[in-house]
Structures are given as structure tokens and as C-alpha cells.
Design a protein around this motif. Sequence first.
Motif, PDB file in Angstrom:
ATOM      1  N   LEU A  30       0.857  -1.182   0.000  1.00  0.00           N
ATOM      2  CA  LEU A  30       0.000   0.000   0.000  1.00  0.00           C
ATOM      3  C   LEU A  30       0.893   1.232   0.000  1.00  0.00           C
ATOM      4  O   LEU A  30       1.816   1.336   0.805  1.00  0.00           O
ATOM      5  N   TYR A  31       0.617   2.180  -0.912  1.00  0.00           N
ATOM      6  CA  TYR A  31       1.467   3.351  -1.075  1.00  0.00           C
ATOM      7  C   TYR A  31       0.716   4.613  -0.658  1.00  0.00           C
ATOM      8  O   TYR A  31      -0.464   4.797  -0.997  1.00  0.00           O
ATOM      9  N   GLY A  32       1.411   5.459   0.063  1.00  0.00           N
ATOM     10  CA  GLY A  32       0.892   6.774   0.406  1.00  0.00           C
ATOM     11  C   GLY A  32       1.942   7.823   0.074  1.00  0.00           C
ATOM     12  O   GLY A  32       3.116   7.673   0.440  1.00  0.00           O
ATOM     13  N   THR A  33       1.585   8.865  -0.636  1.00  0.00           N
ATOM     14  CA  THR A  33       2.559   9.875  -1.069  1.00  0.00           C
ATOM     15  C   THR A  33       2.052  11.284  -0.772  1.00  0.00           C
ATOM     16  O   THR A  33       0.845  11.538  -0.722  1.00  0.00           O
ATOM     17  N   TYR A  34       3.017  12.163  -0.564  1.00  0.00           N
ATOM     18  CA  TYR A  34       2.748  13.590  -0.425  1.00  0.00           C
ATOM     19  C   TYR A  34       3.724  14.333  -1.335  1.00  0.00           C
ATOM     20  O   TYR A  34       4.937  14.089  -1.290  1.00  0.00           O
ATOM     21  N   ILE A  35       3.218  15.200  -2.169  1.00  0.00           N
ATOM     22  CA  ILE A  35       4.046  15.989  -3.084  1.00  0.00           C
ATOM     23  C   ILE A  35       3.784  17.458  -2.813  1.00  0.00           C
ATOM     24  O   ILE A  35       2.624  17.905  -2.761  1.00  0.00           O
ATOM     25  N   ALA A  36       4.851  18.214  -2.617  1.00  0.00           N
ATOM     26  CA  ALA A  36       4.716  19.640  -2.335  1.00  0.00           C
ATOM     27  C   ALA A  36       4.071  20.359  -3.518  1.00  0.00           C
ATOM     28  O   ALA A  36       4.317  19.999  -4.684  1.00  0.00           O
ATOM     29  N   PRO A  37       3.224  21.356  -3.271  1.00  0.00           N
ATOM     30  CA  PRO A  37       2.573  22.105  -4.361  1.00  0.00           C
ATOM     31  C   PRO A  37       3.614  22.752  -5.280  1.00  0.00           C
ATOM     32  O   PRO A  37       4.678  23.180  -4.851  1.00  0.00           O
ATOM     33  N   GLU A  38       3.303  22.784  -6.569  1.00  0.00           N
ATOM     34  CA  GLU A  38       4.204  23.394  -7.547  1.00  0.00           C
ATOM     35  C   GLU A  38       4.339  24.892  -7.278  1.00  0.00           C
ATOM     36  O   GLU A  38       3.408  25.555  -6.842  1.00  0.00           O
ATOM     37  N   GLY A  39       5.531  25.365  -7.554  1.00  0.00           N
ATOM     38  CA  GLY A  39       5.792  26.786  -7.375  1.00  0.00           C
ATOM     39  C   GLY A  39       6.289  27.141  -5.991  1.00  0.00           C
ATOM     40  O   GLY A  39       6.732  28.263  -5.754  1.00  0.00           O
ATOM     41  N   LYS A  40       6.226  26.194  -5.052  1.00  0.00           N
ATOM     42  CA  LYS A  40       6.711  26.455  -3.695  1.00  0.00           C
ATOM     43  C   LYS A  40       8.085  25.815  -3.512  1.00  0.00           C
ATOM     44  O   LYS A  40       8.266  24.637  -3.806  1.00  0.00           O
ATOM     45  N   ASP A  41       9.023  26.609  -3.059  1.00  0.00           N
ATOM     46  CA  ASP A  41      10.389  26.130  -2.857  1.00  0.00           C
ATOM     47  C   ASP A  41      10.521  25.541  -1.456  1.00  0.00           C
ATOM     48  O   ASP A  41      11.283  26.027  -0.627  1.00  0.00           O
ATOM     49  N   ALA A  42       9.724  24.490  -1.197  1.00  0.00           N
ATOM     50  CA  ALA A  42       9.704  23.879   0.129  1.00  0.00           C
ATOM     51  C   ALA A  42      10.945  23.019   0.333  1.00  0.00           C
ATOM     52  O   ALA A  42      11.496  22.455  -0.609  1.00  0.00           O
TER      53      ALA A  42
END
Length: 358
Positions: A30-42
Motif C-alpha cells: 500500500l502506497y501513500g505519497t505527499y508531493i509539495a505544491p508546484e511553485g513552492k520552494d519547500a
Amino acid sequence: QEEQEVVTYDINGFDSYRTFSMGASVSTNLYGTYIAPEGKDALIQGIRHVISPTVGLNYRPDFASEEWGYYDYYRGADGRKVLYSRFQEGVFGAPSMGQSAAVNFGLRNNLEMKVRSKKDSTGYNKVKIFEYLDISSSYNLAADEFKLAPINISGMTRLFNQQLNLQYRATFDPYKVVFEEGEEIGRRIDEIGGFRLASYNINFGYSFDNSTFGGRDLESENFQKRGSVRNENFYFDEYDYAHFSIPWRLGVSFNHSYFRGNTRTGTNTTVLALNASISPSPYWSLSTSTSYDFRSKEFSQARISFNRDLRSFNLSFSWVPFGRYKTWDFFIGIKANILKDAVKYDQNASTLLRNSNF
């Protein structure tokens, strides 16, 4: 007065037994992912969590039951029946006793994240929070009591640019332990709810070498001359000074263990181990190792070794200067496979001369 005792006979001959077990398991990811919003230099660009559950069933019959014919009874001195097997004193032991119908279950976790990095050419660096984190146990449906097995947790994490491996594991006893007044060893009762920490272990190690503090390998293109025949590992500058690399390594490992079991207070062991090696020239190598036990407050035996490559021959010497087993060993022998067992000289602390054909 006639004394009663058990008499055991050894009977020569051929006899055998057969055992078997059956098992099946199923697993998935089972996979769970989080991707930072585009345009944010996190700093954290993404997180991925992989969960791998596993469920299995294993069955083994009771080979001590009468229909298999592997076990029998005799009357003890007190008149009670004693179960025994004619195979129990054999090389492979007796068939297993007791029926088992265990449901095994486990859960493996893997967690990693992608962070910004100025040092990496891609601009990102992958960091593993832990390589794995496992939780496992089993439930024996056929057992009369204590059906739930101890719960095991183990994991591994890499730190400091993947250079330090941190491994850990722990075991929890799900059943309660009752202590009588003044007793140090308790008695398990068939009642879930204890979840006592029965044991744990923490182990990590780190290695230092030439590259740890910014050292670089010998750059051969900076030299115009290179040795030949025996000196091919040396490079010479315009002043005819020889240059060569001096590889070295220092390893440090730490191990801490704790065991409690059914005792009121547990015991622990803490050991720090060191090992080091260096090659001061292309044909010499030196190494040493030792460890320190914090509980006994003493060093274990230390070993010092060196090796000399004589091209056609190998020469080595090792020495244990202190500890329970003090010893030393000296060896010189030819390297060619066809002659290495015939042309050699080997001497140590217990044998003045062994296998000397040189």
C-alpha cells in the motif's frame, strides 16, 4: 528394599520418521505519497510511505499422537506416565510434539522523503527515515494456552549520508507476569494485557576512511613517470620522489542489549568495538581490533596483525597480547596455488613448527 529406576537401552539398527507441515501466505503493498505544491520552494518536496502487510497460515500435526507411532509411554518411579520417543537421543532428535495451527501476521513499513539539496546535481536528495520497520507475531489456534506469540518489532535507519547504520529490535510479551512476594522470577498467566518489554537490542556502526575528511585518491595523471616491474604501484615526480596512496579505515560499532523475560529486573550488556587498518605502502598492511565491555569494565582480547606482500611470497604475523587466549602466529608461504600448500612455514604460540616444508 528394591529401588525403582529408568533403564535406557541403545538398540543398533535402522529406523526413521517423517514429518511435514503446510503453509500459505499472502501479502500486498500500500502506497501513500505527499508531493509539495508546484511553485513552492519547500525544503521537503515529497514523502512516500510504503506499507506491506502479510498474513499467513501454517499447520503442523502433533507427531506425538498415537497414530504416528513415534512416541510411547513408560511408568516413572512415582507411577506416572512419562512420554518418550525412541528417536530423542538420536542425531536429529525426536519429531516435534504438539499440534500447531498458527496464523502469522506482519507489517513492514518503509518511509522516505525528497528534500532540497545544493550538493546534488539534480537539486534534490532522497532521505530514508527508516529502511524498514517491521511488526510481527502469530496466533496458534491449536494451543491450549498462551495462543498469542510475543510481538516483535525491528527496524533499520541510515543516518549521516547513509554512512551510519542504526539497527534496533524489541520483543514484547503480551501476557501478564505475576510475582510472589520476595521472588525475582515471575509466573506467566494466560491473561493478555501485560505487554511487558521482554528484550531489546540497539546496534550501530560507523566507518571513517580517507574520504571522510575530504581526502582524495592519488591522481596518476599528475605524474609523468610510473615505476615498472616491482615498483608499478609508485608514481614519481620531477624530483624522483615516489608517491603512493595510503588507504586507512577506522570502524566503530556500539551494541546495547537488554533482557528481562519473566524476571523482576532485567540485565543489560553494552559493548563498544573498534577496528582499524592502514596500508603505509602498497605492499604493507597493518590492522588491529578490540572491544570494551561497559558492564564488566574491561577490554576483550585485542588482535594486532600485519601483512607483507613479497610478490612471490606472503608474510603475515598476528598477535593477541592480552585477554583469556593470548596467542601469536607467524606465517610465510609462496603465493602460487600449485605450491602454496607445499612451500610454507607456519609457527604459533602453541606449536613451534607446523607444516614446515620450506
